[in-house]
Design an enzyme around this catalytic site. Structure first.
Site, PDB file in Angstrom:
ATOM      1  N   SER A 184      36.831 108.780  49.001  1.00 14.75           N
ATOM      2  CA  SER A 184      36.848 108.074  50.281  1.00 14.75           C
ATOM      3  C   SER A 184      37.837 108.732  51.223  1.00 14.75           C
ATOM      4  O   SER A 184      38.934 109.114  50.811  1.00 14.75           O
ATOM      5  CB  SER A 184      37.242 106.603  50.075  1.00 14.75           C
ATOM      6  OG  SER A 184      37.376 105.930  51.314  1.00 14.75           O
ATOM      7  N   CYS A 185      37.429 108.914  52.475  1.00 17.39           N
ATOM      8  CA  CYS A 185      38.339 109.355  53.530  1.00 17.39           C
ATOM      9  C   CYS A 185      38.202 108.386  54.697  1.00 17.39           C
ATOM     10  O   CYS A 185      37.286 107.561  54.710  1.00 17.39           O
ATOM     11  CB  CYS A 185      38.057 110.799  53.953  1.00 17.39           C
ATOM     12  SG  CYS A 185      36.529 111.037  54.873  1.00 17.39           S
ATOM     13  N   PRO A 186      39.073 108.441  55.691  1.00 15.21           N
ATOM     14  CA  PRO A 186      39.057 107.429  56.752  1.00 15.21           C
ATOM     15  C   PRO A 186      37.734 107.286  57.483  1.00 15.21           C
ATOM     16  O   PRO A 186      37.341 106.180  57.831  1.00 15.21           O
ATOM     17  CB  PRO A 186      40.180 107.888  57.695  1.00 15.21           C
ATOM     18  CG  PRO A 186      41.129 108.581  56.794  1.00 15.21           C
ATOM     19  CD  PRO A 186      40.273 109.292  55.779  1.00 15.21           C
TER      20      PRO A 186
END
Length: 569
Positions: free
Chosen positions: A118-120
């Site tokens: 997950s990334c922003p």
């Protein structure tokens, strides 16, 4: 006795690294223990550890920081130490290395791994990390299933049966991830960069260092599920990016709805006399519903990242107070951190009988943490932060001439420095947060600056084909598509292959694009979308200026890359 390995990475501290290696060599000699040593980093000399030595070894000591080539060591027993530890007490470090080397490896044999990335924004780094884990697991003979999480939710979600059968849960995320479903499993958490850079090393480290996840929100029977070193490294940045990740859908929906309100009802669509019209209704949804939730969502999920689910209510309530006090996103950030750390502190120090523990998350923590956060926001934080935000907003809205030029250069250049890394995300998060305060010019500089690197690389592959290999020329087309969609990470493979020439070229082009955008009055009401938001009425102010800025930045990057790069072999 089986041979031992040690890799010392000194970075710029090359002398210290050499001294640490020599200390290990002497300690091994005193113990009559064969050891193979390798020093990596600036000014390092000597041959790397051979494959034959790795095949015969039973343990490896990783000293210092930087790229230690950890993926080479597979399932070898590992120990870690700082250079200062070696220079201070080499015998203690040596004991740490030899401890457990006579026991069978706990990581031997194929394993079943489930992973979350997950990334922003849930776009490039999320899927690059997933690919890194999948490729590494396949190469090491492990079975793996990866769930990707972004602003639009989870894809390829893990099932309960897959989690139950897994030997390891691997989380590679720059945002907070809910671990409640992993209770009783061995969990290791790190950031997406680790999975992208060295998937094999990450899996090997995770298998040896994972800790059991207990039923509680953050703590485990053996310590934090996220290793202490990784937690310290992530720190406030990870918590802020979690808040930004959950905030973005509100910004996107609200910004586009406001733009559509003006498209259907004209510039006066949201005035009271137009109540009942479609334009007015769209404006109400976008401005008074979606935008009203931006700061509470930001604060709530910063607190969630710090304290898990018990932090959401105090954080969101603190965020709503920040919005009501006109403290905006700065107040929301403050509220999120206050609520998160307050909740975590209370959760850790309040001890109840096991029959009453169920009251903590639903009654005691929300009440106490919300009260403390709210009082601090009302009496301490709100007014000064509101004054700071008002001054910042007035300055940004009044920018012209030299100030706009400088800010555009800085914001645009930041987007190309690390292409999705902390510097890039800092510029992006700041611009996205400013949208909630009605300041939409920085977002234009950020998006155009972020589109420029892959577009400039794509242009360079066409103008200067002899500077690129065949596969790189083919990848240029994909980079163009990614750039058009505002996915800066499309330029990473080219930058990694020749960073000293490519990265400065991209920074220059992005800075030019950002500067032209701000000085020509370009504004942007949504935080993503690239070229695909240009046709939406009123989403972008001064579309010709935006296209000129993008074209100029792309040409600068493309020409500089072509002039600076050497001919491909």
């Amino acid at each position: 006795m089986a041979q031992l390995l040690a890799v010392v990475g000194g970075g710029d501290l090359s002398t210290h690294a050499v001294l640490a290696a020599e200390a290990l060599r002497k300690a091994a000699g005193r113990r009559n223990t064969p050891i193979a040593l390798e020093v990596r980093g600036k000014g390092a000399s000597g041959a790397p550890i051979s494959d034959a030595a790795i095949a015969e070894a039973r343990a490896v000591l990783l000293v210092g920081e930087g790229d230690l080539g950890e993926g080479r060591f597979g399932a070898l027993h590992r120990a870690r130490a700082a250079i200062d530890d070696v220079l201070t007490d080499v015998n203690a470090v040596f004991d740490r290395l030899t401890a457990g080397t006579d026991a069978p490896s706990a990581t031997a044999g194929p394993k079943k791994i489930v992973a979350i990335t997950s990334c922003p924004t849930g776009i490039a780094h999320t899927f690059m990390a997933a690919e890194g884990i999948q490729a590494a697991a396949q190469a090491l003979g492990h079975a793996v299933r990866v769930e990707t999480q972004g602003s639009v939710g989870a894809r390829d979600a893990l099932t309960e049966a897959e989690i139950a059968a897994a030997d390891l849960v691997l989380i590679a995320a720059d945002t907070g991830v809910d671990r409640a479903r992993f209770a009783g499993k061995r969990v290791y958490a790190t950031n997406t960069k680790a999975a992208i850079r060295d998937g094999k090393g990450l899996i090997a480290t995770a298998l040896s260092e994972a800790r059991l996840q207990a039923a509680g929100p953050a703590e485990t029977a053996d310590g934090p599920a996220r290793p202490a070193a990784a937690e310290k490294k992530a720190g406030a940045y990870k918590h802020l990016m979690t808040g930004v990740s959950f905030m973005l859908p509100f910004v996107v929906a609200g910004g586009l709805l406001i733009a559509l309100a003006f498209a259907f009802g004209g510039i006066d669509a949201m005035k009271p006399e137009n109540a009942g019209t479609l334009g007015y209704a769209l404006g109400e949804i976008g401005a008074k519903a979606a935008f009203a939730l931006i700061v509470p969502a930001l604060a709530g999920y910063i607190a969630y990242s710090i304290a898990d689910r018990p932090g959401i209510a105090p954080g969101m309530i603190g965020g709503m107070l920040a919005a009501n006090l006109q403290a905006g996103f700065l107040g929301g950030i403050a509220a999120g951190f206050i609520a998160g750390y307050t909740t975590a502190f209370l959760n850790q120090h309040i001890r109840l009988h096991k029959n009453l523990e169920g009251l903590k998350p639903v009654l005691i923590l929300p009440l106490l943490a919300t009260t403390i956060t709210g009082l601090l926001m009302v009496y301490v934080v709100g007014v000064p932060v509101a004054a700071i935000l008002a001054a910042l907003t007035d300055w940004l809205k009044g920018m012209q001439g030299a100030s706009a030029l400088v800010l555009g250069l800085v914001l645009g250049g930041m987007m190309a420095v690390d292409m999705g890394g902390p510097i890039n995300k800092a510029a992006y998060a700041s611009a996205a947060a400013l949208l909630s305060s009605g300041v939409d010019a920085p977002m234009a500089a950020v998006m155009l600056g972020g589109m420029t690197p892959p577009l400039g690389i794509a242009l360079a592959t066409r103008l200067f084909p002899n500077r690129f290999t065949g596969p790189e020329r083919e990848a240029g087309g994909a980079a163009a598509v990614l750039g058009a969609a505002f996915i800066t990470e499309g330029a990473i493979p080219f930058a990694a292959a020749d960073p000293l020439r490519v990265i400065p070229s991209m920074v220059a082009g992005s800075a030019v694009a950002g500067a032209i955008a701000l000085t020509s009055g370009v504004t942007l009401k949504v935080p993503h979308g690239g070229l695909f938001v240009l046709p939406i009425p009123n989403a972008v102010t001064n579309v010709p200026g935006a296209l000129i800025a993008l074209a100029a930045g792309t040409v600068v990057t493309g020409v500089l890359v072509g002039l600076l790069k050497k001919r491909a072999a």
